[in-house]
Write an enzyme that holds these catalytic residues in place. Sequence first.
Site, PDB file in Angstrom:
ATOM      1  N   ARG A 143      34.001  38.194  35.396  1.00  0.00           N
ATOM      2  CA  ARG A 143      35.039  39.047  35.411  1.00  0.00           C
ATOM      3  C   ARG A 143      36.145  38.613  34.689  1.00  0.00           C
ATOM      4  O   ARG A 143      36.746  37.838  34.782  1.00  0.00           O
ATOM      5  CB  ARG A 143      35.568  39.000  36.900  1.00  0.00           C
ATOM      6  CG  ARG A 143      36.448  40.214  37.177  1.00  0.00           C
ATOM      7  CD  ARG A 143      37.037  40.208  38.643  1.00  0.00           C
ATOM      8  NE  ARG A 143      37.968  41.370  38.894  1.00  0.00           N
ATOM      9  CZ  ARG A 143      39.197  40.953  38.730  1.00  0.00           C
ATOM     10  NH1 ARG A 143      39.722  40.017  38.137  1.00  0.00           N
ATOM     11  NH2 ARG A 143      40.083  42.363  38.890  1.00  0.00           N
ATOM     12  N   LYS A 160      43.217  32.747  34.693  1.00  0.00           N
ATOM     13  CA  LYS A 160      43.931  32.227  35.707  1.00  0.00           C
ATOM     14  C   LYS A 160      44.482  30.768  35.715  1.00  0.00           C
ATOM     15  O   LYS A 160      44.448  30.088  34.523  1.00  0.00           O
ATOM     16  CB  LYS A 160      42.942  32.232  37.114  1.00  0.00           C
ATOM     17  CG  LYS A 160      42.336  33.477  37.352  1.00  0.00           C
ATOM     18  CD  LYS A 160      41.451  33.521  38.626  1.00  0.00           C
ATOM     19  CE  LYS A 160      41.378  34.985  39.419  1.00  0.00           C
ATOM     20  NZ  LYS A 160      40.309  35.200  40.176  1.00  0.00           N
TER      21      LYS A 160
HETATM   22  N1  HH2 Z   1      40.380  38.075  40.969  1.00  0.00           N
HETATM   23  C1  HH2 Z   1      41.239  38.901  40.715  1.00  0.00           C
HETATM   24  C2  HH2 Z   1      40.912  40.015  41.364  1.00  0.00           C
HETATM   25  N2  HH2 Z   1      39.937  40.554  41.832  1.00  0.00           N
HETATM   26  N3  HH2 Z   1      37.479  39.939  42.219  1.00  0.00           N
HETATM   27  C3  HH2 Z   1      36.580  39.179  42.107  1.00  0.00           C
HETATM   28  N4  HH2 Z   1      35.424  39.499  42.591  1.00  0.00           N
HETATM   29  N5  HH2 Z   1      36.675  37.763  41.825  1.00  0.00           N
HETATM   30  C4  HH2 Z   1      37.862  37.438  41.288  1.00  0.00           C
HETATM   31  O1  HH2 Z   1      38.160  36.365  40.811  1.00  0.00           O
HETATM   32  C5  HH2 Z   1      39.030  38.219  41.332  1.00  0.00           C
HETATM   33  C6  HH2 Z   1      38.854  39.625  42.011  1.00  0.00           C
HETATM   34  C7  HH2 Z   1      42.534  38.388  40.312  1.00  0.00           C
HETATM   35  O2  HH2 Z   1      42.850  38.803  38.877  1.00  0.00           O
HETATM   36  P1  HH2 Z   1      43.441  40.042  38.542  1.00  0.00           P
HETATM   37  O3  HH2 Z   1      42.698  41.323  38.912  1.00  0.00           O
HETATM   38  O4  HH2 Z   1      43.469  39.803  36.756  1.00  0.00           O
HETATM   39  O5  HH2 Z   1      44.990  39.949  38.780  1.00  0.00           O
HETATM   40  P2  HH2 Z   1      45.711  40.497  39.870  1.00  0.00           P
HETATM   41  O6  HH2 Z   1      45.310  40.157  41.188  1.00  0.00           O
HETATM   42  O7  HH2 Z   1      47.098  40.026  39.496  1.00  0.00           O
HETATM   43  O8  HH2 Z   1      45.706  42.099  39.695  1.00  0.00           O
END
Ligand code: HH2
Length: 262
Positions: free
Chosen positions: A239, A205
């Site tokens: 995660r 991030k």
């Molecule tokens: N971060 C993202 C999505 N879901 N869920 C939880 N519980 N905690 C988090 O920090 C979190 C989450 C964002 O990351 P990512 O899925 O890699 O990216 P995107 O939102 O662009 O799909």
Amino acid sequence: MGILNVTPDSFADGGQHDAADTAVARIAAVAAQGAAICDIGAESTRPGAAPVGADEELRRLEPVLAAMRGGGIDVPISIDTRHAATAAAALDAGAVLVNDVSAGADPAMLPLVADQGAAVCLMHMRGEPQTMQDDPRYDDVVGEVVAFLEARLAAAVAAGVPEDAVLLDPGIGFGKSLHHNVALLAALPRIAAIGCPVVVGASRKGVIGQITGREVVDRLPGSLGAALASVAGGAQVVRVHDVAATVDALAVFQAIRTGDVQ
Ligand code: HH2
């Protein structure tokens, strides 16, 4: 917790796993690399992302749900969604955890989790993904996040979700500046003291990029630092995008911490 985004636009892996075969292969890889759970999302919630409705989420998820229904998936599945309709379809296909970045904002979400006997991860977010990074402000970021998580835990329990089926997440990068994110990562013992397992998602991030000066593709070492610090601070789940590397880092960390080496 290994991440699978079946999206065209996620910040770290958008467009990589949105075809049926690559999505199912990614789940198998996440499991083979040692993840305890695979978190599948069909809506990017990166800063600036436009919202995606349940219909589109379900369209993107269908190949994965079909594989789950066919019994071809042997790692526990978490569904990353803000929509109760999407969560319902995933639970029906065998998912065990709803990962809701809006902490149950959809009024049907917490009753669904209770009815289905599922677990739920409730995350703190300030505002909406599209605008959440526009100058986020807090008087006391840790106190406000703790109070929010306590309130949402109470709402889940009131809806019939057992307290031991709730996980809490401070929501790294969700309406937070660099200083807010670092303060929350340093305050994980206070969040863990609420009494539920804590989930932390810092992998690749912006906070990692801001500290290291690295682009998204070069944030693995920084992400490992965040994962180890998170577990040291009391997180039970990290995660991550890079499962194999994180499993190795945590294995060494835990061996040193516990002295348990065979
Ligand atoms: N971060 C993202 C999505 N879901 N869920 C939880 N519980 N905690 C988090 O920090 C979190 C989450 C964002 O990351 P990512 O899925 O890699 O990216 P995107 O939102 O662009 O799909």
